[in-house]
Structures are given as C-alpha cells and as structure tokens.
Design a protein around this motif. Structure first.
Motif, PDB file in Angstrom:
ATOM      1  N   LEU A  62     -34.365  19.574  15.672  1.00 22.60           N
ATOM      2  CA  LEU A  62     -35.555  18.912  16.210  1.00 22.60           C
ATOM      3  C   LEU A  62     -36.517  18.515  15.094  1.00 22.60           C
ATOM      4  O   LEU A  62     -37.090  17.423  15.125  1.00 22.60           O
ATOM      5  N   SER A  63     -36.689  19.377  14.103  1.00 20.57           N
ATOM      6  CA  SER A  63     -37.596  19.034  13.004  1.00 20.57           C
ATOM      7  C   SER A  63     -37.090  17.797  12.264  1.00 20.57           C
ATOM      8  O   SER A  63     -37.885  16.953  11.843  1.00 20.57           O
ATOM      9  N   GLN A  64     -35.772  17.693  12.111  1.00 16.99           N
ATOM     10  CA  GLN A  64     -35.195  16.517  11.457  1.00 16.99           C
ATOM     11  C   GLN A  64     -35.371  15.265  12.313  1.00 16.99           C
ATOM     12  O   GLN A  64     -35.675  14.188  11.797  1.00 16.99           O
ATOM     13  N   MET A  65     -35.175  15.407  13.626  1.00 18.47           N
ATOM     14  CA  MET A  65     -35.349  14.272  14.529  1.00 18.47           C
ATOM     15  C   MET A  65     -36.794  13.780  14.496  1.00 18.47           C
ATOM     16  O   MET A  65     -37.048  12.576  14.496  1.00 18.47           O
ATOM     17  N   LEU A  66     -37.736  14.717  14.486  1.00 19.60           N
ATOM     18  CA  LEU A  66     -39.155  14.351  14.527  1.00 19.60           C
ATOM     19  C   LEU A  66     -39.691  13.887  13.182  1.00 19.60           C
ATOM     20  O   LEU A  66     -40.674  13.156  13.123  1.00 19.60           O
ATOM     21  N   ALA A  67     -39.056  14.302  12.095  1.00 17.73           N
ATOM     22  CA  ALA A  67     -39.533  13.928  10.761  1.00 17.73           C
ATOM     23  C   ALA A  67     -39.124  12.511  10.389  1.00 17.73           C
ATOM     24  O   ALA A  67     -39.787  11.845   9.606  1.00 17.73           O
ATOM     25  N   GLY A  68     -38.006  12.051  10.917  1.00 21.37           N
ATOM     26  CA  GLY A  68     -37.512  10.728  10.549  1.00 21.37           C
ATOM     27  C   GLY A  68     -36.885  10.750   9.177  1.00 21.37           C
ATOM     28  O   GLY A  68     -36.714  11.792   8.567  1.00 21.37           O
ATOM     29  N   GLY A  69     -36.534   9.591   8.705  1.00 16.43           N
ATOM     30  CA  GLY A  69     -35.878   9.507   7.413  1.00 16.43           C
ATOM     31  C   GLY A  69     -36.008   8.124   6.825  1.00 16.43           C
ATOM     32  O   GLY A  69     -36.808   7.312   7.278  1.00 16.43           O
ATOM     33  N   ILE A  70     -35.192   7.847   5.853  1.00 15.02           N
ATOM     34  CA  ILE A  70     -35.236   6.571   5.149  1.00 15.02           C
ATOM     35  C   ILE A  70     -34.990   5.423   6.123  1.00 15.02           C
ATOM     36  O   ILE A  70     -33.975   5.391   6.814  1.00 15.02           O
ATOM     37  N   GLY A  71     -35.934   4.522   6.201  1.00 13.47           N
ATOM     38  CA  GLY A  71     -35.798   3.349   7.059  1.00 13.47           C
ATOM     39  C   GLY A  71     -35.977   3.621   8.539  1.00 13.47           C
ATOM     40  O   GLY A  71     -35.719   2.754   9.362  1.00 13.47           O
ATOM     41  N   VAL A  72     -36.431   4.818   8.897  1.00 10.47           N
ATOM     42  CA  VAL A  72     -36.606   5.178  10.305  1.00 10.47           C
ATOM     43  C   VAL A  72     -38.073   5.490  10.549  1.00 10.47           C
ATOM     44  O   VAL A  72     -38.667   6.303   9.842  1.00 10.47           O
ATOM     45  N   THR A  73     -38.633   4.859  11.540  1.00 12.43           N
ATOM     46  CA  THR A  73     -40.020   5.115  11.901  1.00 12.43           C
ATOM     47  C   THR A  73     -40.029   5.963  13.168  1.00 12.43           C
ATOM     48  O   THR A  73     -39.530   5.541  14.199  1.00 12.43           O
ATOM     49  N   THR A  74     -40.554   7.159  13.061  1.00 16.90           N
ATOM     50  CA  THR A  74     -40.685   8.005  14.242  1.00 16.90           C
ATOM     51  C   THR A  74     -42.008   7.687  14.926  1.00 16.90           C
ATOM     52  O   THR A  74     -42.924   7.153  14.295  1.00 16.90           O
ATOM     53  N   PRO A  75     -42.116   8.035  16.205  1.00 16.85           N
ATOM     54  CA  PRO A  75     -43.381   7.765  16.899  1.00 16.85           C
ATOM     55  C   PRO A  75     -44.547   8.511  16.245  1.00 16.85           C
ATOM     56  O   PRO A  75     -44.361   9.628  15.757  1.00 16.85           O
ATOM     57  N   ALA A  76     -45.715   7.902  16.246  1.00 10.45           N
ATOM     58  CA  ALA A  76     -46.905   8.560  15.687  1.00 10.45           C
ATOM     59  C   ALA A  76     -47.307   9.751  16.540  1.00 10.45           C
ATOM     60  O   ALA A  76     -47.855  10.725  16.037  1.00 10.45           O
ATOM     61  N   GLU A  77     -47.010   9.666  17.859  1.00  8.33           N
ATOM     62  CA  GLU A  77     -47.326  10.756  18.777  1.00  8.33           C
ATOM     63  C   GLU A  77     -46.070  11.196  19.498  1.00  8.33           C
ATOM     64  O   GLU A  77     -45.178  10.398  19.768  1.00  8.33           O
ATOM     65  N   PHE A  78     -46.026  12.472  19.815  1.00  6.89           N
ATOM     66  CA  PHE A  78     -44.928  13.034  20.580  1.00  6.89           C
ATOM     67  C   PHE A  78     -45.522  13.993  21.598  1.00  6.89           C
ATOM     68  O   PHE A  78     -46.263  14.900  21.233  1.00  6.89           O
ATOM     69  N   MET A  79     -45.247  13.776  22.861  1.00  7.26           N
ATOM     70  CA  MET A  79     -45.781  14.594  23.954  1.00  7.26           C
ATOM     71  C   MET A  79     -47.315  14.637  23.908  1.00  7.26           C
ATOM     72  O   MET A  79     -47.928  15.660  24.171  1.00  7.26           O
ATOM     73  N   GLY A  80     -47.920  13.525  23.547  1.00  3.75           N
ATOM     74  CA  GLY A  80     -49.378  13.409  23.585  1.00  3.75           C
ATOM     75  C   GLY A  80     -50.130  13.936  22.377  1.00  3.75           C
ATOM     76  O   GLY A  80     -51.356  13.928  22.375  1.00  3.75           O
ATOM     77  N   VAL A  81     -49.424  14.424  21.355  1.00  2.00           N
ATOM     78  CA  VAL A  81     -50.100  14.891  20.139  1.00  2.00           C
ATOM     79  C   VAL A  81     -49.426  14.244  18.930  1.00  2.00           C
ATOM     80  O   VAL A  81     -48.327  13.708  19.030  1.00  2.00           O
ATOM     81  N   SER A  82     -50.089  14.317  17.806  1.00  2.00           N
ATOM     82  CA  SER A  82     -49.522  13.791  16.572  1.00  2.00           C
ATOM     83  C   SER A  82     -48.144  14.411  16.349  1.00  2.00           C
ATOM     84  O   SER A  82     -47.954  15.614  16.530  1.00  2.00           O
ATOM     85  N   THR A  83     -47.169  13.599  15.964  1.00  5.62           N
ATOM     86  CA  THR A  83     -45.815  14.099  15.718  1.00  5.62           C
ATOM     87  C   THR A  83     -45.818  15.176  14.645  1.00  5.62           C
ATOM     88  O   THR A  83     -45.116  16.175  14.747  1.00  5.62           O
TER      89      THR A  83
END
Length: 105
Positions: A62-83
């Motif tokens: 989950l930490s890897q999914m939420l952190a994102g990676g090279i060329g990947v933009t994760t959402p700024a918010e997740f479940m209503g709070v900052s990712t």
C-alpha cells in the motif's frame, strides 16, 4: 501461468513489477472504465486478506501504491486527506484489521 498454478493447489505468492504497484489500473480489461484509485487499493487489500498476507507486507505494498513512482502521478488526496498524511497514518497500523478499518472496509 497464474491460472495453471492455481489449478494445482494455488500459488504461495505472486510477484508484480513496481510499475503495477504504482499504476494497478494496467490490469483493467476495459480501456475506458478504469476504477477509482481508492477502489483499486481496497481491491488489493481484499486480495491480501483472502491470501492471508501479513499486515507488514500489505502495508508495504500500500505504501508503494500510494507513493507512486517514476512517471506516475498519485492523487493529491486519498480518502479525504493528503496522500502523504494518509500514508504516514497507514505506517502506524499493526494489523490487517486496522488497515481494513482505515480503508472503511
């Protein structure tokens, strides 16, 4: 290959590339109907529970999914709070039940 392993008693583990962690929608069969990011995360946790995954492994993925990676933009918010804040809160979880509760499952 995964289907063959499952028919012989099931795999003891599955390994996927980091790119799939950062963008799990690559597994969606429909190019037009990508599920919401939060639903993909919940889907992973449901699979982890079914596979009897340790909470530590689930938390790391989950930490890897939420952190994102090279060329990947994760959402700024997740479940209503900052990712970033959500990921930090997730790091304090000490059971798969606590992770599920945090995700509203």
């Amino acid at each position: 290959a995964a289907e063959g392993a499952a028919s012989k008693g099931g795999p003891s583990g599955i390994m996927i590339a980091r790119g799939a962690l950062w963008n799990p929608s690559i597994f969606c069969r429909s190019a037009t109907a990508v599920p919401p990011y939060e639903e993909m995360v919940r889907s992973y946790v449901r699979a982890a529970v079914r596979a009897n995954s340790t909470y530590q492994n689930c938390k790391w993925v989950l930490s890897q999914m939420l952190a994102g990676g090279i060329g990947v933009t994760t959402p700024a918010e997740f479940m209503g709070v900052s990712t970033k804040v959500y990921n930090r809160e997730l790091s304090t979880m000490k059971s798969i039940g606590a992770i599920c509760e945090k995700l509203g499952m």
